[in-house]
Write a protein that holds these residues in place. Structure first.
Motif, PDB file in Angstrom:
ATOM      1  N   ARG A  40      28.555 -11.578 -41.507  1.00  0.00           N
ATOM      2  CA  ARG A  40      27.540 -10.866 -42.277  1.00  0.00           C
ATOM      3  C   ARG A  40      26.827  -9.844 -41.404  1.00  0.00           C
ATOM      4  N   MET A 100      27.874 -15.305 -49.363  1.00  0.00           N
ATOM      5  CA  MET A 100      29.163 -14.877 -48.833  1.00  0.00           C
ATOM      6  C   MET A 100      29.451 -13.412 -49.150  1.00  0.00           C
ATOM      7  N   HIS A 101      28.435 -12.665 -49.547  1.00  0.00           N
ATOM      8  CA  HIS A 101      28.625 -11.261 -49.877  1.00  0.00           C
ATOM      9  C   HIS A 101      27.316 -10.506 -49.699  1.00  0.00           C
ATOM     10  N   LYS A 130      34.140 -22.848 -52.702  1.00  0.00           N
ATOM     11  CA  LYS A 130      33.567 -21.886 -51.766  1.00  0.00           C
ATOM     12  C   LYS A 130      33.333 -22.513 -50.403  1.00  0.00           C
ATOM     13  N   GLY A 154      32.278  -8.530 -50.118  1.00  0.00           N
ATOM     14  CA  GLY A 154      32.517  -9.857 -49.574  1.00  0.00           C
ATOM     15  C   GLY A 154      33.018  -9.762 -48.150  1.00  0.00           C
ATOM     16  N   TYR A 155      32.563 -10.696 -47.304  1.00  0.00           N
ATOM     17  CA  TYR A 155      32.932 -10.627 -45.892  1.00  0.00           C
ATOM     18  C   TYR A 155      33.641 -11.875 -45.387  1.00  0.00           C
ATOM     19  N   CYS A 156      34.006 -12.804 -46.269  1.00  0.00           N
ATOM     20  CA  CYS A 156      34.619 -14.053 -45.816  1.00  0.00           C
ATOM     21  C   CYS A 156      36.051 -13.864 -45.330  1.00  0.00           C
ATOM     22  N   TYR A 196      34.996 -10.681 -52.962  1.00  0.00           N
ATOM     23  CA  TYR A 196      34.119 -11.836 -52.923  1.00  0.00           C
ATOM     24  C   TYR A 196      34.882 -13.084 -53.353  1.00  0.00           C
TER      25      TYR A 196
END
Length: 480
Positions: free
Chosen positions: A381, A405-406, A317, A452-454, A122
């Motif tokens: 996401r 963001m997660h 962020k 987290g997927y960013c 994340y």
């Protein structure tokens, strides 16, 4: 004479340190004649010029005296036993703050997972190559047209004005530039809150679970931390302590890490509590820009008629972590105190970066980037959640939170030891998983993961979820 050169830096500096050490530890007593420069140069295979330079440095510092026609002699110095190495007395103790801070992690969770093929960490913002180019242009422009003097502890007025305009449009928060202080990210916002508002032992209410960086800053300062449970409506205000705390730390727009949104009744109840107990609230709006089911919610401070909420925002962020710029919107009663603490901390945040960001916001570049980032994050996401449903199935429970963001996924049937084994196995397979436990003061009721997927593309997230399913197969639930 035996002299050991340490190999660091010019030869004359090495020789100076070696001779100085021999004098300080007593191997060369006061009044002892140093070897002639030619002789020492021959012994050490150095040039005579190097030895002359070392002798001259020692003479300038008072370690040796020169006698015309006789040579150089060790001066009579008052050297304490400690310098001679005869005493191993402990150094003076550091402050209580240093003692507490020393034992806290300084890189956050996930540092050990860097370099993995699929790292679901994340906090890393979405990568946007167009942003890199745009930011380079803004920096070049700011460097050419900005003052090179210190920006001032409050921060550039142009940036503070842009922040006020943005908050009014996007967060329903009306603020004046004189109440906005530019800081080096959310972490400094917490540190300044601790310095300005707390004495050692003062009580701070934290959400349970909570943001570990704020927890560390407050704990190092010596605060007494009181965790209050959160549920689907955010902080459970009915469980706030009877004795008044000094500060309450909340993430109402997107509770970190569970993703819950604080309901309006809870927000009003929290504000009433703060007014009755005469305490302060820090509202950490760390990723309020990213909602995928409608407009971002109004900030808690927008409801604050008592002027007791300190609103903290960050660009780490929404843009990139290396920027290290954030801001706080302050109650009028705290403006001067926060400004003084900021000045004593670092005088000012970097001025050229502030000027670049102000123009980036004024030109519309910032909101164009947010639109791109929001669209990309929503796609990532959806890919993560679809992959969880496909490859993990009923073995995880996904917490619904259309923002941020997660994603939080609770592990059904796992105890903590088995969950730790799953994380370790995934690490060996190149998949970085990050447990929820570090965000709790008390162990959570069941193990969970903060995903987290960013930092991964849609395709990478699909591959990561397939690998996650394989790891679940390899390390099944307890008793499975």
């Amino acid at each position: 004479m035996f002299l050991d050169l340490d190999g660091n830096g010019p030869h004359y500096a090495q020789l100076t340190r070696a001779l100085k050490g021999a004098i300080l530890d007593g191997r060369m007593a006061a009044g002892v004649r140093l070897p002639p420069t030619r002789e020492l140069a021959h012994q050490l295979e150095l040039s005579r010029t190097t030895v002359l330079a070392a002798y001259e440095q020692l003479r300038a510092e008072g370690f040796i005296n020169g006698r015309v026609g006789s040579g150089s002699y060790v001066a009579r110095l008052q050297i304490s036993p400690t310098l001679r190495g005869a005493d191993s007395s402990p150094v003076p103790p550091a402050s209580r703050y240093a003692g507490r801070a020393r034992h806290l992690p300084h890189r956050g969770i996930g540092g050990m997972h860097r370099g993995l093929r699929y790292n679901l960490i994340y906090g890393d913002p979405v990568t946007n190559p167009a942003l890199n180019a745009a930011w380079g242009r803004e920096l070049a422009r700011a460097a050419a047209y900005s003052s090179l003097g210190v920006a001032g502890s409050w921060g550039l007025l142009a940036l503070r004005q842009q922040i006020c305009d943005y908050l009014a449009r996007r967060r329903g928060l009306l603020a004046q530039p004189e109440n906005v202080l530019i800081v080096s990210g959310t972490q400094q916002a917490y540190a300044l809150c601790a310095r300005v508002l707390l004495d050692e032992g003062d009580t701070v209410v934290l959400e349970e679970p909570h943001y570990f960086g704020g927890y560390h800053a407050l704990l190092a300062h010596g605060a007494t931390l009181h965790a209050v449970r959160t549920d689907d409506d955010g902080l459970v205000c009915a469980e706030l302590p009877e004795a008044a705390p000094k500060l309450i730390s909340v993430t109402p727009s997107h509770q970190f890490p569970t993703g819950a949104v604080m309901s309006l009744p809870r927000r009003l109840e929290l504000l009433r509590y703060a007014a009755q107990k005469r305490c302060w609230i820090i509202e950490d709006d760390y990723d309020g820009e990213f909602r995928y089911d409608g407009h971002p919610l109004a900030a808690l401070r927008s409801l604050d008629e008592g002027d007791r909420v300190i609103y903290a925002g960050t660009f780490s962020k929404s843009l990139f972590g290396a920027l290290r710029l954030g801001y706080v919107v302050l109650p009028a009663a705290l403006r001067d105190d926060f400004n003084a603490a900021k000045y004593l901390s670092d005088m000012s945040s970097p001025g050229i970066e502030q000027a670049a960001l102000a123009h980036f916001m004024e030109s519309g570049g910032f909101e164009r980037h947010l639109r791109h980032a929001r669209k990309e994050l929503q796609a990532r996401r959806e890919a993560l959640i679809a992959g969880l449903h496909r490859h993990a199935g009923e073995r995880v429970q996904i917490v619904h939170s259309p923002a941020g963001m997660h994603v939080v996924a609770w592990l059904d049937g796992y105890d903590q030891a088995r969950a730790d084994a799953l994380v370790a196995h995934a690490h060996e397979r190149g998949l970085g998983l990050h447990p929820m436990a570090p965000h709790y003061l008390s162990p959570p009721p069941r193990p969970g993961l903060l995903l987290g997927y960013c930092g991964l593309s849609v395709a990478e997230l699909r591959e990561a979820m397939q690998l996650f399913g394989e790891c679940l197969d390899a390390v099944p639930p307890s008793g499975g």
